[in-house]
Each structure stands twice: as structure tokens, then as C-alpha cells.
Write an enzyme that holds these catalytic residues in place. Structure first.
Site, PDB file in Angstrom:
ATOM      1  CG  ASP A  52      -7.165 -55.839 -90.204  1.00 28.45           C
ATOM      2  OD1 ASP A  52      -7.512 -54.690 -89.911  1.00 28.45           O
ATOM      3  OD2 ASP A  52      -6.686 -56.164 -91.306  1.00 28.45           O
ATOM      4  CE  LYS A  74     -15.141 -56.019 -94.363  1.00 28.32           C
ATOM      5  NZ  LYS A  74     -15.365 -57.021 -95.373  1.00 28.32           N
ATOM      6  CG  MET A 188     -12.215 -62.379 -98.705  1.00 26.59           C
ATOM      7  SD  MET A 188     -11.783 -60.673 -99.084  1.00 26.59           S
ATOM      8  CE  MET A 188     -10.311 -60.884-100.050  1.00 26.59           C
TER       9      MET A 188
HETATM   10  N1  SAH Z   1      -4.192 -61.041 -95.762  1.00 22.61           N
HETATM   11  C1  SAH Z   1      -4.932 -62.246 -95.414  1.00 22.61           C
HETATM   12  C2  SAH Z   1      -6.205 -62.371 -96.208  1.00 22.61           C
HETATM   13  C3  SAH Z   1      -7.213 -61.291 -95.913  1.00 22.61           C
HETATM   14  S1  SAH Z   1      -8.685 -61.462 -96.834  1.00 22.61           S
HETATM   15  C4  SAH Z   1      -4.023 -63.463 -95.614  1.00 22.61           C
HETATM   16  O1  SAH Z   1      -2.942 -63.328 -96.198  1.00 22.61           O
HETATM   17  O2  SAH Z   1      -4.380 -64.545 -95.171  1.00 22.61           O
HETATM   18  C5  SAH Z   1      -9.709 -62.320 -95.679  1.00 22.61           C
HETATM   19  C6  SAH Z   1      -9.943 -63.730 -96.157  1.00 22.61           C
HETATM   20  O3  SAH Z   1      -8.785 -64.522 -95.899  1.00 22.61           O
HETATM   21  C7  SAH Z   1     -11.071 -64.440 -95.450  1.00 22.61           C
HETATM   22  O4  SAH Z   1     -12.321 -64.129 -95.996  1.00 22.61           O
HETATM   23  C8  SAH Z   1     -10.703 -65.884 -95.724  1.00 22.61           C
HETATM   24  O5  SAH Z   1     -11.016 -66.259 -97.051  1.00 22.61           O
HETATM   25  C9  SAH Z   1      -9.177 -65.830 -95.610  1.00 22.61           C
HETATM   26  N2  SAH Z   1      -8.725 -66.158 -94.255  1.00 22.61           N
HETATM   27  C10 SAH Z   1      -8.027 -65.375 -93.421  1.00 22.61           C
HETATM   28  N3  SAH Z   1      -7.741 -66.033 -92.274  1.00 22.61           N
HETATM   29  C11 SAH Z   1      -8.279 -67.266 -92.404  1.00 22.61           C
HETATM   30  C12 SAH Z   1      -8.323 -68.421 -91.572  1.00 22.61           C
HETATM   31  N4  SAH Z   1      -7.754 -68.460 -90.372  1.00 22.61           N
HETATM   32  N5  SAH Z   1      -8.961 -69.511 -92.046  1.00 22.61           N
HETATM   33  C13 SAH Z   1      -9.517 -69.533 -93.255  1.00 22.61           C
HETATM   34  N6  SAH Z   1      -9.506 -68.467 -94.087  1.00 22.61           N
HETATM   35  C14 SAH Z   1      -8.898 -67.355 -93.664  1.00 22.61           C
END
Ligand code: SAH
Length: 269
Positions: A52, A74, A188
Site C-alpha cells: 500500500d 492510492k 481518516m
Molecule cells: N491499517 C492502518 C490504518 C489504515 S487507514 C493502521 O493500522 O495504522 C489510513 C489512515 O490511517 C490514515 O488516513 C490516517 O488516519 C492513519 N495513518 C496511517 N499511517 C499514519 C501515519 N504514519 N501518521 C498518521 N496517520 C496515519
């Protein structure tokens, strides 16, 4: 320490990545050092890696020569692959006898559609393993110096998404959340931050309650904005797109615990 990764993998008795299997693996929130041993083992052994946008590309350099790297995320908000195509590709590659690694940001089962991909694999009769990762809402708070829980501030945490299957703010029970959930952590949610703050204030939360936005958490360009609930919407507009929003009294502890800023002042991190 003169041990190499293969010795460590053997000492830890990491399971073999068997041909024909799919491993659904969390890569952690950003800092490649936060990857698990199982995830690293899977990267080193995989024949194909579907990854991803939120996966740090330096991790992919640990893959073996000739590995098939497939971007399945994306770019600029546009999904390059449909969910159905990703699931079909995972199943097809596994049926061809490959070791297939599905590498996702954070934890695969936290707001990442990992559950849906696992269901598709289960339906297709493909054997799979789940490897959890550090989710952004936990790792990001740690790197922002905000304890997820602390006896002085909060004895519970709620994880929420600001983005439902239809792209809208899901119909959370704001009254219940405002009353029962001392710390709220949103994924998100940047574009809906104003609406979230309004709903919580209308449901009885203090407009002065501390809140923070942790953007690009655990990455070299991490940015933390500390604000108040009533200003959350405006603050979010100024934040980079990938962020976690945390609302709760535990945010105050950052004043004392912002270790990353101190570490950066002493040595480059
Ligand atoms: N599976 C992922 C989440 C995926 S949804 C997890 O467990 O972290 C994607 C959302 O995750 C983004 O829109 C944001 O809100 C958050 N996110 C993922 N990586 C991030 C990062 N490095 N810093 C801040 N928010 C993050």
C-alpha cells in the site's frame, strides 16, 4: 552482535513462508524500525509483494532479488486497484504456487480492509496468516509523547474512523461517545475534524478539551499540532493529509513527554 537475520529467524522459530500461502502483514505506521520480525521475515521470503501507499519503501529493499513488487494503494487519492482485483490477484498468485505477501500500513486488521481481504481468501480456500503491526493510532501517539492511557487522565480509549464505506462521517453515537469515552482516536478524519468537534461539543464535551493532530506519524517528517476541541477543524485544515486525531486529557502529557523533539535536539533521528 554478529548474528545475521537468518540466525535470528531460526532462533525465534519463525514459521516458514510456505509456497501457495498469502501472508497479510502489517508494516507498522512509518518508521521502518517499527516492523515486526515476522514481517521482515515475510518480506525477505516473498515471491510477490502487494503493498500500500503507506508502506515505507525502504522496507521493500529487504526483499529478495527478482521479487514481484506490485503497488496496490492510492496515489493522489485515486485507488489504482479495486479491492476485488487485489483479492483476485492474491488468490491467483497463491494458486500458482507463489509466496504472496500483502503488506499494509499499520495493522492489517485496523481500518485497513485487511478483514475484507482475509474473508475473500477464506472464501477462495487460500491458506493465509495474519501478522499484526503497530497501528498508527498507537505508534503515532507514542512518537508524539502522548500516552495512550495514563492513570491520571484516561482509563479507556476508543478508536474510530471519520470515513465510512460511503465516504461520509459514519453515524457514530456522539452522545454515548461524549459521555463514556474519555479519549477518542480518529483515523481518516482530517476533512471531518470540524464536524466531529461540533458533534462532540453539542453532545456535551468541553470546547476547551485538549486535542492533537499527529501527521506523518513516526516518519522523519512527523508533525504534531496541539489544539483545543473548538479549534480542531481549523487546525486540521493546516495539517498534512495523513494524520491521526486524538481528543482527550492525555494530550496534556505531551508537554512533559515529547521525547522525540528532545532526541532530535541531541542527535539527528
Ligand atoms: N491499517 C492502518 C490504518 C489504515 S487507514 C493502521 O493500522 O495504522 C489510513 C489512515 O490511517 C490514515 O488516513 C490516517 O488516519 C492513519 N495513518 C496511517 N499511517 C499514519 C501515519 N504514519 N501518521 C498518521 N496517520 C496515519
Amino acid at each position: 552482535m554478529d548474528r545475521n537475520f537468518a540466525d535470528i529467524a531460526t532462533a525465534l522459530r519463525l514459521p516458514e513462508f510456505t509456497a501457495g500461502w498469502v501472508w497479510l502483514v502489517g508494516a507498522g505506521p512509518g518508521d521502518p524500525g517499527l516492523i515486526t520480525m515476522l514481517a521482515l521475515h515475510a518480506i525477505a521470503a516473498a515471491d510477490f509483494i502487494l503493498y500500500d501507499a503507506l508502506v515505507d519503501e525502504t522496507l521493500l529493499r529487504m526483499a529478495r532479488p527478482g521479487v514481484g513488487l506490485i503497488f496496490a494503494g492510492k496515489r493522489a487519492g485515486v485507488r489504482s486497484c479495486k479491492q476485488e482485483d487485489i483479492s483476485n490477484l492474491l488468490a491467483d498468485l497463491a494458486r500458482q504456487g507463489h509466496r504472496v505477501l500483502r503488506l499494509k500500513g499499520g495493522d492489517p486488521f485496523v481500518f485497513g480492509r485487511g478483514g475484507e481481504e482475509a474473508q475473500d481468501l477464506a472464501r477462495a480456500g487460500i491458506p493465509f496468516r495474519i501478522v499484526p503491526g503497530i497501528t498508527a493510532g498507537i505508534g503515532g501517539l507514542a512518537y508524539a509523547g502522548i500516552p495512550l492511557t495514563h492513570r491520571d487522565t484516561n482509563a479507556s480509549v476508543t478508536f474510530l474512523t471519520g470515513h465510512g464505506a460511503d465516504g461520509q462521517l459514519p453515524p457514530h453515537d456522539w452522545q454515548a461517545l461524549a459521555k463514556a469515552s474519555s479519549t477518542l482516536i480518529f483515523y481518516m478524519a482530517r476533512k471531518r475534524a470540524g464536524a466531529i468537534a461540533e458533534a462532540l461539543i453539542a453532545a456535551g464535551r468541553d470546547p476547551q478539551e485538549p486535542a492533537a493532530i499527529v501527521a506523518n506519524a513516526t516518519r522523519h517528517d512527523q508533525q504534531v499540532i496541539v489544539t483545543r476541541l473548538k479549534e480542531l477543524g481549523t487546525a486540521a485544515e493546516a495539517s498534512p493529509a495523513i494524520c491521526i486525531i486524538v481528543i482527550g486529557q492525555n494530550v496534556r502529557l505531551r508537554d512533559q513527554l515529547d521525547w522525540l523533539t528532545w532526541a532530535a535536539a541531541v542527535t539527528p533521528v
